[in-house]
Motif scaffolding. Structure first.
Motif, PDB file in Angstrom:
ATOM      1  N   ILE A  85       0.724  -1.214   0.006  1.00  0.00           N
ATOM      2  CA  ILE A  85       0.007  -0.122   0.017  1.00  0.00           C
ATOM      3  C   ILE A  85       0.841   1.211   0.059  1.00  0.00           C
ATOM      4  N   GLU A  86       0.507   2.126  -0.965  1.00  0.00           N
ATOM      5  CA  GLU A  86       1.222   3.365  -0.914  1.00  0.00           C
ATOM      6  C   GLU A  86       0.530   4.554  -1.189  1.00  0.00           C
ATOM      7  N   SER A  87       0.877   5.489  -0.580  1.00  0.00           N
ATOM      8  CA  SER A  87      -0.036   6.877  -0.840  1.00  0.00           C
ATOM      9  C   SER A  87       0.279   7.668  -2.186  1.00  0.00           C
ATOM     10  N   GLY A  88       1.581   7.384  -2.609  1.00  0.00           N
ATOM     11  CA  GLY A  88       1.725   7.851  -3.963  1.00  0.00           C
ATOM     12  C   GLY A  88       1.530   7.233  -5.142  1.00  0.00           C
ATOM     13  N   GLY A  89       2.017   7.691  -6.241  1.00  0.00           N
ATOM     14  CA  GLY A  89       1.583   7.012  -7.351  1.00  0.00           C
ATOM     15  C   GLY A  89       2.890   6.403  -8.226  1.00  0.00           C
ATOM     16  N   ARG A  90       2.739   6.148  -9.333  1.00  0.00           N
ATOM     17  CA  ARG A  90       3.862   5.370 -10.250  1.00  0.00           C
ATOM     18  C   ARG A  90       5.167   6.340 -10.288  1.00  0.00           C
ATOM     19  N   ASP A  91       5.984   5.580 -10.584  1.00  0.00           N
ATOM     20  CA  ASP A  91       7.418   6.308 -10.510  1.00  0.00           C
ATOM     21  C   ASP A  91       7.922   6.466 -12.015  1.00  0.00           C
ATOM     22  N   ARG A  92       6.702   7.241 -12.677  1.00  0.00           N
ATOM     23  CA  ARG A  92       7.105   7.427 -14.063  1.00  0.00           C
ATOM     24  C   ARG A  92       7.922   8.751 -14.521  1.00  0.00           C
ATOM     25  N   SER A  93       8.064   9.679 -13.583  1.00  0.00           N
ATOM     26  CA  SER A  93       8.649  10.884 -13.731  1.00  0.00           C
ATOM     27  C   SER A  93      10.104  10.798 -14.457  1.00  0.00           C
ATOM     28  N   PRO A  94      10.484  11.320 -15.296  1.00  0.00           N
ATOM     29  CA  PRO A  94      11.959  11.200 -15.950  1.00  0.00           C
ATOM     30  C   PRO A  94      12.755  11.793 -14.927  1.00  0.00           C
ATOM     31  N   LEU A  95      12.464  12.637 -13.969  1.00  0.00           N
ATOM     32  CA  LEU A  95      13.391  13.109 -13.174  1.00  0.00           C
ATOM     33  C   LEU A  95      13.829  12.062 -12.403  1.00  0.00           C
ATOM     34  N   ILE A  96      12.984  10.992 -11.995  1.00  0.00           N
ATOM     35  CA  ILE A  96      13.406   9.866 -11.005  1.00  0.00           C
ATOM     36  C   ILE A  96      14.449   9.175 -11.828  1.00  0.00           C
ATOM     37  N   HIS A  97      14.322   9.000 -12.962  1.00  0.00           N
ATOM     38  CA  HIS A  97      15.268   7.844 -13.958  1.00  0.00           C
ATOM     39  C   HIS A  97      16.411   8.585 -14.468  1.00  0.00           C
ATOM     40  N   VAL A  98      16.462   9.676 -14.765  1.00  0.00           N
ATOM     41  CA  VAL A  98      17.703  10.407 -15.301  1.00  0.00           C
ATOM     42  C   VAL A  98      18.394  10.849 -13.847  1.00  0.00           C
ATOM     43  N   PRO A  99      19.553  10.389 -13.576  1.00  0.00           N
ATOM     44  CA  PRO A  99      20.259  10.526 -12.177  1.00  0.00           C
ATOM     45  C   PRO A  99      20.455  12.131 -12.003  1.00  0.00           C
ATOM     46  N   LEU A 100      20.539  12.911 -13.046  1.00  0.00           N
ATOM     47  CA  LEU A 100      20.962  14.426 -12.696  1.00  0.00           C
ATOM     48  C   LEU A 100      19.456  14.940 -12.130  1.00  0.00           C
ATOM     49  N   GLY A 101      18.395  14.333 -12.625  1.00  0.00           N
ATOM     50  CA  GLY A 101      17.019  15.031 -12.079  1.00  0.00           C
ATOM     51  C   GLY A 101      16.740  14.712 -10.736  1.00  0.00           C
ATOM     52  N   VAL A 102      17.768  14.187  -9.979  1.00  0.00           N
ATOM     53  CA  VAL A 102      17.598  14.349  -8.451  1.00  0.00           C
ATOM     54  C   VAL A 102      17.377  15.841  -7.910  1.00  0.00           C
ATOM     55  N   LEU A 132       0.802 -10.852  -5.394  1.00  0.00           N
ATOM     56  CA  LEU A 132       1.118  -9.533  -4.949  1.00  0.00           C
ATOM     57  C   LEU A 132       0.267  -8.467  -5.434  1.00  0.00           C
ATOM     58  N   THR A 133      -0.386  -7.740  -4.666  1.00  0.00           N
ATOM     59  CA  THR A 133      -1.335  -6.727  -5.135  1.00  0.00           C
ATOM     60  C   THR A 133      -0.589  -5.500  -4.576  1.00  0.00           C
ATOM     61  N   LEU A 134      -0.423  -4.419  -5.778  1.00  0.00           N
ATOM     62  CA  LEU A 134      -0.025  -3.083  -5.358  1.00  0.00           C
ATOM     63  C   LEU A 134      -1.283  -2.227  -5.489  1.00  0.00           C
ATOM     64  N   ARG A 135      -1.186  -1.406  -4.254  1.00  0.00           N
ATOM     65  CA  ARG A 135      -2.465  -0.484  -4.072  1.00  0.00           C
ATOM     66  C   ARG A 135      -1.767   1.005  -4.128  1.00  0.00           C
ATOM     67  N   LEU A 136      -1.919   1.904  -5.260  1.00  0.00           N
ATOM     68  CA  LEU A 136      -1.341   3.093  -5.039  1.00  0.00           C
ATOM     69  C   LEU A 136      -2.277   4.169  -4.754  1.00  0.00           C
ATOM     70  N   ARG A 137      -1.847   5.256  -4.582  1.00  0.00           N
ATOM     71  CA  ARG A 137      -2.660   6.406  -4.306  1.00  0.00           C
ATOM     72  C   ARG A 137      -3.650   6.111  -3.082  1.00  0.00           C
ATOM     73  N   GLN A 138      -3.355   5.216  -2.150  1.00  0.00           N
ATOM     74  CA  GLN A 138      -4.273   4.699  -1.113  1.00  0.00           C
ATOM     75  C   GLN A 138      -3.447   5.086   0.447  1.00  0.00           C
ATOM     76  N   THR A 139      -4.129   5.794   0.874  1.00  0.00           N
ATOM     77  CA  THR A 139      -3.720   6.222   2.476  1.00  0.00           C
ATOM     78  C   THR A 139      -4.121   5.704   3.382  1.00  0.00           C
ATOM     79  N   VAL A 140      -3.159   5.049   4.290  1.00  0.00           N
ATOM     80  CA  VAL A 140      -3.628   4.272   5.525  1.00  0.00           C
ATOM     81  C   VAL A 140      -4.065   5.145   6.540  1.00  0.00           C
ATOM     82  N   ARG A 141      -5.090   5.337   6.898  1.00  0.00           N
ATOM     83  CA  ARG A 141      -5.436   5.965   7.979  1.00  0.00           C
ATOM     84  C   ARG A 141      -5.161   5.766   9.245  1.00  0.00           C
TER      85      ARG A 141
END
Length: 545
Positions: free
Chosen positions: A34-51, A212-221
């Motif tokens: 379970i993850e509050s955020g979404g997919r890791d699609r942003s190129p800033l994530i994958h291109v190292p200098l994008g940090v 394995l089930t991935l639940r994105l954009r779901q916040t555990v309250r």
């Protein structure tokens, strides 16, 4: 979608992705990640200098801030944390370091059986795919996490290492080895010039498993308890609430901020404080949220007319254009760098048994927002590795939002160590190796000379190295939050397996240690025997260069 699983993992970050992989390997157990955020699609994530664009990213980052810090000029200091698949491993500087072996021996000496350096080393090795050190007994090949040398190193980074060696500091080729002291080049979590987050290394290979089930954009309250046992979690998405059931265990991997906050919101913590905030106590565990530690960091920076260091200027526009092409064709050059290519670990006093200062060298100019800036320059973050200050995380009585108080510099010895670190840094940058760059110090500045003036500079400008730990402390004592098996004390069906369980912060970056904790936790959870260290790797020795 099913709402019942064997295991519920709360947080798909550095630890959560590892556990999702390991707990579903044999196909017998069902797992929801379970993850509050979404997919890791942003190129800033994958291109190292994008940090540089991730530290303040409004969608991929929780953008936490501390409460005003009494001993740091009353400032609220940013504490980034990843809010995306991969968690902070998707937004960090990709540095692979483990800390010092004595850090883990200290954990074991405090009564945490099974957590000495010799006992945790096999879990570092299992996770790792390190082609540089394929024949080292301290490293692994064939694991999930690719660890590599940087593909390109700026000459100014080489000058930094040469300067440190010229002052008779030792060389070190392996900062994740048995003796991480000295000057050298850092290894990174990259594969073929792209970021290797735990999402890429651990979750993706397991993504198609039917258990394995991935639940994105779901916040555990909140966590749900029945008769002292964690039986599930309440999640919210788009204003809708759902209850998920755990047949076996709920495992918190929400990090040093998220895990204690979720416990407190669920009624687990200091009962009196929770009741005063309108939360019904479920289990009185006063140490939840306490023992917060982080690495404070001060900066020393230089400007230069030399165009070798990374920076933006008319003179280097052709080079910058080529760097884009170089990356697209060969995955190398500026875009493949995190601009933090070299480091030094030193003891600021001769009587210390391990380094207390890390220099993270910046091979370019830095703008106010942390990105590569106009003009050219270089510098270093002077990082306090072994802070004496201890803080805590509590809840705002009305909103129940986290109140993060690291209490930076409450222990005066922390400032003293950083002052020494700045003074030694000046000697390094004054070495002959930097002569061709003719740098001019702009921070703290040439007029900031006295210890008191340097201390004031640190209090007014320091940041964190983004390594919060310790808020759900592991220990053998009844006052600890989790026992050495990572089970929450006084409750059943609930474990924590992230940086929050560290009794003391490690002397280096915390991503690799967090991965190790999850690796070890997976064997504990599944009832598997602990891995045993190779005899060749059970003793320490100085690393070669």
């Amino acid at each position: 979608m099913s709402d019942t699983f064997d295991y519920l993992i709360v947080g798909a970050g550095s630890a959560g992705c590892v556990l999702a992989n390991r707990l579903t390997e044999d196909g017998r157990m069902t797992v929801a990640l379970i993850e509050s955020g979404g997919r890791d699609r942003s190129p800033l994530i994958h291109v190292p200098l994008g940090v540089a664009g991730l530290i303040r990213h409004p969608r991929l980052n929780w953008l936490h801030k501390t409460v005003p810090q009494r001993h740091a000029a009353g400032r609220r200091i940013a504490m980034p944390a990843g809010r995306v698949l991969g968690g902070s491993s998707s937004i960090n500087g990709m540095v692979y370091m483990r800390g010092h072996p004595l850090d883990y021996d200290d954990w074991a000496k405090a009564g945490n059986e099974g957590w000495s350096y010799r006992e945790v080393l096999p879990y570092f090795i299992r996770s790792e795919d390190n082609l540089t050190w394929r024949h080292s007994p301290f490293h692994g090949t064939g694991g999930n996490l690719r660890v590599s040398d940087l593909r390109s190193i700026n000459d100014v980074s080489r000058a930094f290492v040469a300067a440190g060696l010229s002052l008779q500091y030792r060389p070190c080729a392996d900062f994740a080895g048995p003796d991480p002291e000295g000057f050298g080049y850092r290894q990174v979590t990259q594969r073929d010039g792209r970021r290797e987050s735990t999402a890429r290394a651990f979750y993706n290979p397991a993504a198609q498993r039917p258990n394995l089930t991935l639940r994105l954009r779901q916040t555990v309250r909140r966590l749900v308890f029945r008769e002292g046992r964690a039986v599930g979690v309440e999640v919210e998405r788009d204003g809708q609430t759902q209850f998920l059931t755990a047949r076996r265990e709920v495992i918190l991997t929400a990090g040093a901020i998220g895990s204690p906050v979720l416990l407190m919101r669920s009624g687990v913590g200091c009962a009196a404080a929770l009741a005063s905030s309108g939360i019904t106590p479920v289990h009185d565990l006063p140490q939840v949220g306490r023992n917060l530690q982080d690495h404070a960091a001060a900066s020393i920076q230089f400007r230069t007319d030399h165009t070798g260091p990374y920076g933006i200027s008319w003179k280097v526009l052709p080079r910058l254009a080529w760097s884009g092409i170089d990356y697209l064709l060969f995955r190398r050059g500026l875009l493949a760098s995190n601009a933090l290519e070299a480091a030094g670990f030193i003891r600021s006093r001769n009587d210390l048994d391990r380094p207390d200062i890390q220099y993270t060298f910046m091979a370019g100019s830095r703008s106010a927002n942390g990105r590569i800036g106009r003009g050219h320059g270089y510098g270093a973050s002077v990082i306090l590795l072994r802070p004496g200050s201890r803080g805590e995380i509590t809840l705002d009585p009305q909103s129940h939002a986290p109140l993060i108080d690291p209490r930076f510099f409450e222990d005066d010895t922390d400032i003293d160590a950083l002052v020494r670190g700045i003074r030694i840094a000046r000697r390094i940058f004054a070495a002959e190796a930097f002569n061709e760059y003719a740098g001019r110090e702009i921070q703290p500045g040439p007029d900031v000379l006295a210890d008191e003036a340097i201390a004031d500079y640190i209090r007014n400008t320091s940041a964190t190295a983004f390594h919060p730990v310790g808020t759900c402390r592991m220990g053998p004592d009844t006052g600890s939050v989790v026992d050495p098996q990572l089970r929450v004390r006084g409750l059943s069906g609930l474990r924590i397996a992230d940086a929050s369980v560290m009794p003391n912060i490690v002397s280096g970056n915390t991503n690799a240690p967090t991965i190790m904790i999850a690796e070890k936790a997976s064997d504990m959870i599944m009832g598997r025997p602990a891995l045993v260290a190779d005899a060749k790797s059970s003793t320490t020795a100085f690393c070669p260069f």
